[in-house]
Design an enzyme around this catalytic site. Structure first.
Site, mmCIF file in Angstrom:
data_model
loop_
_atom_site.group_PDB
_atom_site.id
_atom_site.type_symbol
_atom_site.label_atom_id
_atom_site.label_comp_id
_atom_site.label_asym_id
_atom_site.label_seq_id
_atom_site.Cartn_x
_atom_site.Cartn_y
_atom_site.Cartn_z
ATOM 1 N N TRP A 196 -21.924 29.947 77.630
ATOM 2 C CA TRP A 196 -21.604 30.368 78.882
ATOM 3 C C TRP A 196 -20.657 30.078 79.951
ATOM 4 O O TRP A 196 -19.918 30.106 80.488
ATOM 5 C CB TRP A 196 -22.077 31.535 79.541
ATOM 6 C CG TRP A 196 -23.879 29.942 79.525
ATOM 7 C CD1 TRP A 196 -23.791 29.732 80.167
ATOM 8 C CD2 TRP A 196 -24.609 29.627 78.488
ATOM 9 N NE1 TRP A 196 -25.123 28.076 80.425
ATOM 10 C CE2 TRP A 196 -25.562 29.073 79.049
ATOM 11 C CE3 TRP A 196 -25.142 31.092 77.490
ATOM 12 C CZ2 TRP A 196 -26.946 28.498 78.402
ATOM 13 C CZ3 TRP A 196 -26.594 30.250 76.970
ATOM 14 C CH2 TRP A 196 -26.970 29.272 77.438
ATOM 15 N N GLU A 225 -26.627 35.086 83.168
ATOM 16 C CA GLU A 225 -27.577 33.854 84.211
ATOM 17 C C GLU A 225 -28.626 35.025 84.097
ATOM 18 O O GLU A 225 -29.672 34.410 84.918
ATOM 19 C CB GLU A 225 -27.074 34.600 85.411
ATOM 20 C CG GLU A 225 -25.615 33.208 85.887
ATOM 21 C CD GLU A 225 -26.190 32.157 86.093
ATOM 22 O OE1 GLU A 225 -27.082 31.750 86.427
ATOM 23 O OE2 GLU A 225 -25.133 31.233 85.849
ATOM 24 N N THR A 253 -35.883 31.259 81.958
ATOM 25 C CA THR A 253 -36.503 31.586 80.124
ATOM 26 C C THR A 253 -35.005 29.633 80.256
ATOM 27 O O THR A 253 -34.234 29.905 80.756
ATOM 28 C CB THR A 253 -35.202 32.335 79.383
ATOM 29 O OG1 THR A 253 -36.062 32.908 79.553
ATOM 30 C CG2 THR A 253 -35.589 32.023 78.074
ATOM 31 N N TYR A 265 -28.790 32.848 94.716
ATOM 32 C CA TYR A 265 -28.716 32.491 93.522
ATOM 33 C C TYR A 265 -26.808 33.083 92.845
ATOM 34 O O TYR A 265 -26.092 32.337 92.454
ATOM 35 C CB TYR A 265 -29.672 31.480 92.696
ATOM 36 C CG TYR A 265 -29.441 30.727 91.549
ATOM 37 C CD1 TYR A 265 -28.782 29.527 91.392
ATOM 38 C CD2 TYR A 265 -30.014 31.854 90.012
ATOM 39 C CE1 TYR A 265 -28.320 29.006 90.314
ATOM 40 C CE2 TYR A 265 -28.806 31.035 88.976
ATOM 41 C CZ TYR A 265 -28.244 30.076 89.130
ATOM 42 O OH TYR A 265 -27.498 29.623 87.723
ATOM 43 N N ASP A 311 -30.414 26.988 92.151
ATOM 44 C CA ASP A 311 -31.379 27.337 91.922
ATOM 45 C C ASP A 311 -32.569 26.505 91.701
ATOM 46 O O ASP A 311 -32.318 24.928 92.445
ATOM 47 C CB ASP A 311 -31.161 27.768 89.920
ATOM 48 C CG ASP A 311 -30.525 25.989 89.806
ATOM 49 O OD1 ASP A 311 -30.449 25.323 90.212
ATOM 50 O OD2 ASP A 311 -29.763 25.753 88.263
ATOM 51 N N CYS A 339 -28.158 7.118 86.315
ATOM 52 C CA CYS A 339 -27.583 8.374 87.037
ATOM 53 C C CYS A 339 -26.227 7.822 88.014
ATOM 54 O O CYS A 339 -26.398 7.171 88.283
ATOM 55 C CB CYS A 339 -28.532 9.056 88.562
ATOM 56 S SG CYS A 339 -28.245 10.495 89.247
#
Ligand code: SF4
Length: 205
Positions: free
Chosen positions: A13, A26, A32, A109, A127, A192
């Protein structure tokens, strides 16, 4: 954004700007895991390659295609969304968050994500992963609840690049950071890319 270009996963996607395909991803990704969605996503799109094919399917057939993914309400909402877009919008998925939110099963969202990922609009999409990164980076002591959530959305909107293509990379990048580095289980601050700008990362150094 540089980190995402180098380390972001190549997910199906992310290779498309087709609004229908973005919406399908989405809906599947709500509740999931990515690894589980990948196989289902391709199969679903072979069966329903565009919004017209999905709109004209029977509810039973759509439910059957969703078998194994769970949370069947998502399949029913996606089906109703396709029918509504075909019936009322000539098959064209709207591009603004305001219009997207009028569709079945689309909350704040998902509206932001579709506007950004399909239409490259500079819209925030917060999200769970994004909320976690923003909280740790900017508001480590922020309370949970509606006021805290509003604050996170405000922050996302303030730090977002104004150019749509850059906003696409930004939204994907911050989501990916939350999925791979700044996870719910562990914050890997040592590896990070934003630790110098992060309140939690700076404290841990
Ligand atoms: S520095 Fe640590 S807490 Fe901050 S965003 Fe990175 S992993 Fe998360």
């Amino acid at each position: 954004m540089r980190w995402f270009r180098r380390h972001g996963r190549d997910l199906p996607w992310r290779r498309t700007r087709d609004p229908y395909r973005v919406i399908v991803s989405e809906f599947m990704l709500q509740q999931t895991q990515v690894a589980r969605v990948e196989g289902f996503y391709e199969r679903f799109l072979v069966r329903y390659p565009d919004i017209h094919a999905l709109a004209s399917a029977s509810p039973a057939a759509v439910r059957e295609s969703w078998n194994g993914l769970g949370y069947y309400r998502r399949a029913a909402n996606l089906h109703r969304l396709a029918q509504s877009v075909v019936r009322e919008r000539n098959g064209v998925v709207p591009s603004t968050p305001e219009e997207l939110r009028k569709l079945p099963g689309v909350g704040r969202y998902t509206a932001g994500a579709v506007a950004s990922f399909a239409y490259e609009r500079p819209t925030a999409a917060v999200d769970t992963n994004v909320a976690r990164v923003l909280r740790r980076a900017f508001h480590p002591r922020l309370d949970a609840g509606a006021a805290g959530e509003r604050r996170l959305w405000d922050t996302a909107e303030r730090i977002m690049p104004r150019a749509g293509r850059a906003a696409w990379v930004f939204n994907q990048g911050i989501m990916e950071l939350g999925a791979l580095v700044c996870t719910a289980r562990v914050a890997r601050c040592g590896e990070c890319p934003v630790r110098e700008a992060c309140a939690t990362g700076r404290r841990r150094r």
